[in-house]
Design a protein around this motif. Structure first.
Motif, PDB file in Angstrom:
ATOM      1  N   ILE A 151      45.213  37.356  42.074  1.00 24.38           N
ATOM      2  CA  ILE A 151      45.025  38.426  40.882  1.00 24.38           C
ATOM      3  C   ILE A 151      44.705  38.392  39.460  1.00 24.38           C
ATOM      4  N   THR A 152      43.838  39.863  38.864  1.00 30.90           N
ATOM      5  CA  THR A 152      43.031  40.226  38.026  1.00 30.90           C
ATOM      6  C   THR A 152      43.722  41.546  36.870  1.00 30.90           C
ATOM      7  N   ILE A 153      44.443  40.367  35.973  1.00 32.44           N
ATOM      8  CA  ILE A 153      44.801  41.704  35.403  1.00 32.44           C
ATOM      9  C   ILE A 153      43.773  41.715  34.065  1.00 32.44           C
ATOM     10  N   LEU A 154      43.303  43.380  33.423  1.00 34.97           N
ATOM     11  CA  LEU A 154      42.742  43.886  32.246  1.00 34.97           C
ATOM     12  C   LEU A 154      43.458  44.661  31.771  1.00 34.97           C
ATOM     13  N   GLY A 155      42.969  44.453  30.634  1.00 41.80           N
ATOM     14  CA  GLY A 155      43.811  45.370  29.076  1.00 41.80           C
ATOM     15  C   GLY A 155      43.645  45.455  28.180  1.00 41.80           C
ATOM     16  N   GLN A 156      43.051  45.803  26.904  1.00 42.55           N
ATOM     17  CA  GLN A 156      43.320  45.832  25.705  1.00 42.55           C
ATOM     18  C   GLN A 156      44.692  45.710  25.361  1.00 42.55           C
ATOM     19  N   ILE A 157      44.244  45.392  24.097  1.00 45.19           N
ATOM     20  CA  ILE A 157      45.510  45.216  23.894  1.00 45.19           C
ATOM     21  C   ILE A 157      46.697  46.344  22.923  1.00 45.19           C
TER      22      ILE A 157
ATOM     23  N   THR B 161      43.245  42.234  44.469  1.00 44.21           N
ATOM     24  CA  THR B 161      43.802  42.881  44.009  1.00 44.21           C
ATOM     25  C   THR B 161      44.023  42.190  41.968  1.00 44.21           C
ATOM     26  N   VAL B 162      42.779  43.694  41.842  1.00 44.79           N
ATOM     27  CA  VAL B 162      42.751  43.617  40.233  1.00 44.79           C
ATOM     28  C   VAL B 162      43.347  45.019  39.740  1.00 44.79           C
ATOM     29  N   ILE B 163      43.745  44.991  38.486  1.00 44.29           N
ATOM     30  CA  ILE B 163      44.995  45.930  38.135  1.00 44.29           C
ATOM     31  C   ILE B 163      44.210  45.960  36.373  1.00 44.29           C
ATOM     32  N   CYS B 164      43.653  47.398  36.407  1.00 47.26           N
ATOM     33  CA  CYS B 164      43.066  47.359  34.725  1.00 47.26           C
ATOM     34  C   CYS B 164      44.005  48.879  34.128  1.00 47.26           C
ATOM     35  N   TYR B 165      44.200  48.356  33.189  1.00 47.04           N
ATOM     36  CA  TYR B 165      44.420  49.221  31.909  1.00 47.04           C
ATOM     37  C   TYR B 165      43.692  49.491  31.722  1.00 47.04           C
ATOM     38  N   ALA B 166      43.871  50.687  30.099  1.00 46.03           N
ATOM     39  CA  ALA B 166      43.161  51.567  29.742  1.00 46.03           C
ATOM     40  C   ALA B 166      41.451  51.272  28.723  1.00 46.03           C
ATOM     41  N   GLN B 167      40.528  51.289  29.360  1.00 45.41           N
ATOM     42  CA  GLN B 167      39.263  50.579  29.122  1.00 45.41           C
ATOM     43  C   GLN B 167      38.372  51.365  27.923  1.00 45.41           C
TER      44      GLN B 167
END
Length: 446
Positions: free
Chosen positions: A81-87, A369-375
């Motif tokens: 899994i890779t998770i991307l997300g700004q603070i 699985t890649v989870i991406c929050y607002a960018q």
């Protein structure tokens, strides 16, 4: 699959009269692929798992995700899994609550925590973080093989133990020297390991001592002289010495501190005291190797979290090591979880087309699985490539509200709102100011 099944493909178009005598056209026919372009996420089938609950699928229904069950079902070819997300977007809350829920289903949890943010989660899981600090009182041995470290008691094959140890030592040397090892240096390192590997509780300090003062047996194995072998391994030995006798001593220079991990189903290694150290990537590799040895051959599946993964990927030698860990996930019963802020953390680790960039892209490719929050909009070009999303799907990212993320699971895409219980709110919030701003209702992300 065709929407509006009653309107069969090839059906002759006919004008139909309504009760009022007006005319209307037949319902429009389209495949799910066509509808998906116009209405992203609306035509995606639910995942074939009943656990672990994450939250709400914004297209309707609950959303559950378990990388191990999805792999067993054939939905995924790897559990990473890779998770991307700004603070501030809810990334940290997701990671911690997801680990907590996985643990409730009997999964083991291992966390590499560079900033010291997982202490509340560790308490919720009934354990204490292992806090490492130069000249501190807690030590772990990254060279401890699975046969010594794992709680299952299984023994790893000697050749495999040697391979893992050599790979770790070479990674540490290259990370601290900022270059590839020369053939003579690699030979000196391997010989030092072979000479000392029979010792109980072998540690980095033992290999360093052998490299700086090799004996006749080491020279014989290398087909060299003691003097030549000493010169061949001197620079490598001096760089590794820093980890055990220099300014970073006190963390990896001996056997594990008694009781540091005995019987624990959740392990958190806290490296916050060295977060700003130049050698942070090498230190993270040491801690990661130890965590992996502690969970090797465990009967329960393990989620291994590398938070602030940019720090690992910023060093080429360390990125290679991490990529190899991703490749071996299935064999180890391990789901690796990399946590980053932005897509550029992965895409900009090297020049376009460089080995570093390819390693980072490969890491994403090996995470089904890649989870991406607002960018921000500046990240969308990188994301379109890394996620393989359509333009209509990518266009949603800048406007996603807090707690909502785009999930890519295999070839499917979902918009998911992560929900929290009141109990989980107590250990997921890492913002002191927000904690004093008033209690949040269950299900809300702060």
């Amino acid at each position: 699959m065709v929407l509006h099944a009653a309107q069969r493909a090839g059906m002759r178009m006919t004008r139909l009269r309504t009760r009022s005598g007006g005319l209307r056209l037949p319902a429009h026919e389209a495949t799910t692929a066509q509808i998906g372009v116009a209405y992203p996420f609306a035509a995606t089938a639910p995942l074939p798992v009943a656990r672990v609950l994450v939250g709400r699928d914004l297209a309707g229904g609950r959303f559950c995700h378990d990388p191990f069950d999805l792999y067993a079902s054939g939905m995924l070819t790897n559990p990473n899994i890779t998770i991307l997300g700004q603070i501030g977007r809810g990334k940290s809350a997701l990671v911690k609550s997801y680990l907590y829920r996985q643990h409730l289903f009997g999964r083991r949890v291992a966390v590499l925590d560079p900033k010291g943010e997982y202490r509340p989660l560790a308490a919720a899981l009934g354990t204490e973080p292992i806090r490492l600090s130069p000249r501190g009182g807690t030590r772990i041995n990254p060279l401890a093989p699975a046969s010594e470290a794992s709680m299952s008691g299984e023994k790893a094959a000697p050749d495999e133990v040697r391979r893992q140890r050599l790979a770790l030592l070479a990674t540490l040397a290259e990370a601290t020297m900022h270059r590839r090892l020369l053939p003579t240096e690699r030979l000196a390192l391997e010989v030092a390991l072979v000479v000392r590997e029979g010792e109980t509780g072998l540690g980095i300090a033992d290999v360093v001592e052998e490299m700086l003062r090799p004996g006749a047996e080491a020279a014989r194995l290398a087909g060299s002289t003691v003097g030549t072998l000493t010169e061949d391994g001197r620079f490598v030995g001096l760089e590794l010495r820093r980890l055990v006798l220099g300014d970073l001593a006190g963390m990896f220079d001996g056997r594990d501190t008694p009781g540091s991990a005995a019987g624990q189903e959740a392990l958190v290694v806290d490296l916050s005291d060295v977060y700003h150290a130049e050698a942070l990537p090498a230190l993270m590799v040491c801690a990661a190797a130890w965590l992996q040895s502690m969970t090797a051959h465990a009967s329960a599946r393990t989620l291994f979290v590398v938070d602030e993964a940019w720090a690992v990927l910023s060093d080429l030698a360390v990125a290679r090591y991490l990529r190899s860990s991703w490749k071996l996930a299935r064999a180890r019963g391990l789901a690796n979880v990399a946590v980053c802020h932005r897509a550029s953390d992965l895409a900009n680790v090297g020049n376009e087309g460089s080995e570093a960039a390819r390693l980072a892209e490969g890491l994403m490719a090996d995470s089904e699985t890649v989870i991406c929050y607002a960018q921000p909009a500046s990240e969308l070009v990188n994301l379109a490539v890394l996620l393989g999303c359509s333009q209509s799907e990518i266009d949603y990212l800048p406007s996603l509200r807090r707690g909502v993320a785009l999930w890519r699971v295999g070839g499917r895409r979902y918009l998911v709102e992560h929900l929290l219980s009141r109990e989980e709110l107590a250990f997921v919030d890492t913002d002191d100011r927000m904690r004093t701003a008033g209690a949040a209702a269950p299900g809300q992300l702060r």
